[in-house]
Design a protein around this motif. Structure first.
Motif, short mmCIF file in Angstrom:
data_model
loop_
_atom_site.label_atom_id
_atom_site.label_comp_id
_atom_site.label_asym_id
_atom_site.label_seq_id
_atom_site.Cartn_x
_atom_site.Cartn_y
_atom_site.Cartn_z
N TRP A 234 41.89 30.62 -0.97
CA TRP A 234 41.85 29.42 0.41
C TRP A 234 41.72 27.98 -0.52
CZ3 TRP A 234 38.41 25.40 0.65
CH2 TRP A 234 37.35 25.44 0.10
N SER A 236 41.26 23.37 -0.25
CA SER A 236 41.09 22.14 0.81
C SER A 236 42.00 21.49 1.88
CB SER A 236 40.27 21.10 0.56
OG SER A 236 41.08 20.92 -0.44
N THR A 239 45.90 24.16 5.71
CA THR A 239 45.50 23.83 6.89
C THR A 239 45.51 25.59 7.66
OG1 THR A 239 46.98 21.62 7.19
CG2 THR A 239 46.24 23.21 9.42
N ARG A 242 42.37 27.04 5.90
CA ARG A 242 40.66 26.64 6.40
C ARG A 242 40.78 26.47 8.07
NH1 ARG A 242 40.11 20.69 4.54
NH2 ARG A 242 38.61 21.23 6.41
N ASN A 245 39.27 30.08 7.99
CA ASN A 245 37.50 29.65 7.68
C ASN A 245 36.75 30.54 8.74
OD1 ASN A 245 37.73 29.03 4.74
ND2 ASN A 245 37.82 26.43 5.62
N THR A 278 34.76 20.21 1.48
CA THR A 278 35.29 20.62 2.20
C THR A 278 34.16 21.96 1.97
OG1 THR A 278 37.41 20.78 1.53
CG2 THR A 278 36.99 22.06 2.18
N ASP A 282 33.23 22.73 6.18
CA ASP A 282 33.75 23.96 6.48
C ASP A 282 32.13 25.38 7.08
OD1 ASP A 282 36.11 22.52 6.41
OD2 ASP A 282 36.95 23.90 5.77
#
Length: 353
Positions: A234, A236, A239, A242, A245, A278, A282
């Motif tokens: 992944w 940060s 999109t 994210r 996640n 992030t 997240d």
């Protein structure tokens, strides 16, 4: 998302000036509903190593271009849509279509443009075809057009970029292409990617890797031995990953006490502070690692990661059990792991009696 990054670099770095002047290519287009806009035309490989800007006024645009030979280019729209366009010296290219259907433009002026237009128009007539139907349609085209540049594009779009690429099928289709087509830089790049993908296909042994976590501690495959390992790739700045996640948070919440299964995040971030921020924002509580090398990272190359998000499931012995699994597939696999463990424990108890 990787393509978007490469495209950004192209927009910054490529100039609109070509090399030696040759017979001009006349390009005229009218796309209903496009209004006033700016389009970009860039090469799909080094045979067209520049960026051209096309100004659209009242749905129409035109340009005079120069090329030395038949080349593959990409027409880029402001909404991010990309459409293949083939140019050869002396061509008079006509583009027609609707802004509401940019995936089905009508392009004429040479053979490959006409062939791809026919293919896309036939797809349009199918309504909403299944993935299998699309692949069969593309496969038939490639087999029947072994020397067409459009075949390279379709091989890439429907097979190489598939969620679960069928390496053997891709090789079979590529083998049927003419030598001239295989010598194209675009095709050579695809074949090279296929070779890398094959090394880390499902069933193969995963390469040894080494990364550092948030605390700077070294994490390796050996560190996580005796467990099934789900590796999440992944970033940060991506999109979609994210958004995904949330899926991994649910998986981690369910399985954080499972001694036979663990999860690790591998970020393609370049900015350490942004990465850490992030992770906190997240709520990524599972092991997180990063080498801050982006797409040039060693682990990214080892596992032939071409897009984000991506994930791989490794067995305790390091065998690749699955790639790009969705939540349902991951839950199914975790259940199978638990059932297999229970069977082994039951067998041991039986043998002791």
């Amino acid at each position: 998302m990787k393509k978007a990054c490469l495209l950004y670099l192209l927009l910054i770095g490529l100039s609109a000036c070509g090399g030696k002047k040759t017979d001009a290519v006349s390009l005229n287009g009218e796309i209903k509903g496009l209004g006033s806009d700016t389009l970009y035309l860039y090469g799909a490989d080094r045979m067209y190593d520049r960026m051209d800007t096309l100004i659209v006024e009242k749905d129409k645009f035109s340009a005079t271009l120069t090329v030395d030979t038949l080349v593959s280019t990409i027409l880029l729209f402001s909404d991010g849509t990309e459409y293949p366009l083939y140019l050869n010296k002396g061509d008079k290219i006509q583009i027609k279509g609707s802004n509401a259907e940019l995936s089905a433009l009508q392009i004429n002026g040479n053979v490959p443009n006409t062939e791809l237009t026919t293919f896309n128009q036939e797809l349009k007539g199918l309504g909403t075809p299944s993935v299998k139907a699309l692949e069969e349609k593309a496969e038939n085209f490639i087999k029947n057009h072994p020397s067409s540049l459009a075949s390279i594009y379709l091989l890439d779009k429907y097979f190489v970029q598939a969620l679960q690429p069928d390496i053997e099928r891709i090789k079979m289709l590529a083998d049927g292409m003419t030598g001239e087509l295989k010598d194209r830089p675009y095709m050579q790049a695809l074949l090279s990617q296929i070779d890398e993908d094959e090394k880390v296909a499902v069933g193969k042994t995963a390469p040894y890797f080494r990364l550092r976590n948030v605390e700077g501690k070294e994490i390796t495959r050996s560190t996580l031995k005796d467990q099934y390992l789900l590796i999440q790739f992944w970033a940060s700045w991506d999109t979609i990953s994210r958004e995904q996640n949330a899926m991994f948070r649910r998986i981690y919440k369910k399985e954080q006490k499972n001694k036979d299964f663990t999860l690790i995040g591998v970020s393609l971030d370049l900015d350490k502070d942004k990465w850490k921020e992030t992770i906190k924002t997240d709520t990524l509580k599972w092991e997180q690692t990063c080498d801050f090398a982006g797409w040039n990272g060693e682990v990214v190359k080892q596992f032939a990661i071409q897009k984000l998000p991506a994930n791989l499931l490794l067995s305790p012995t390091g065998k690749i059990e699955g790639k790009d699994l969705n939540e349902k597939a991951i839950e199914k696999k975790v259940k199978e792991i638990q059932e297999e463990k229970e069977k082994k424990e039951a067998a041991k108890k039986k043998n002791k009696r």
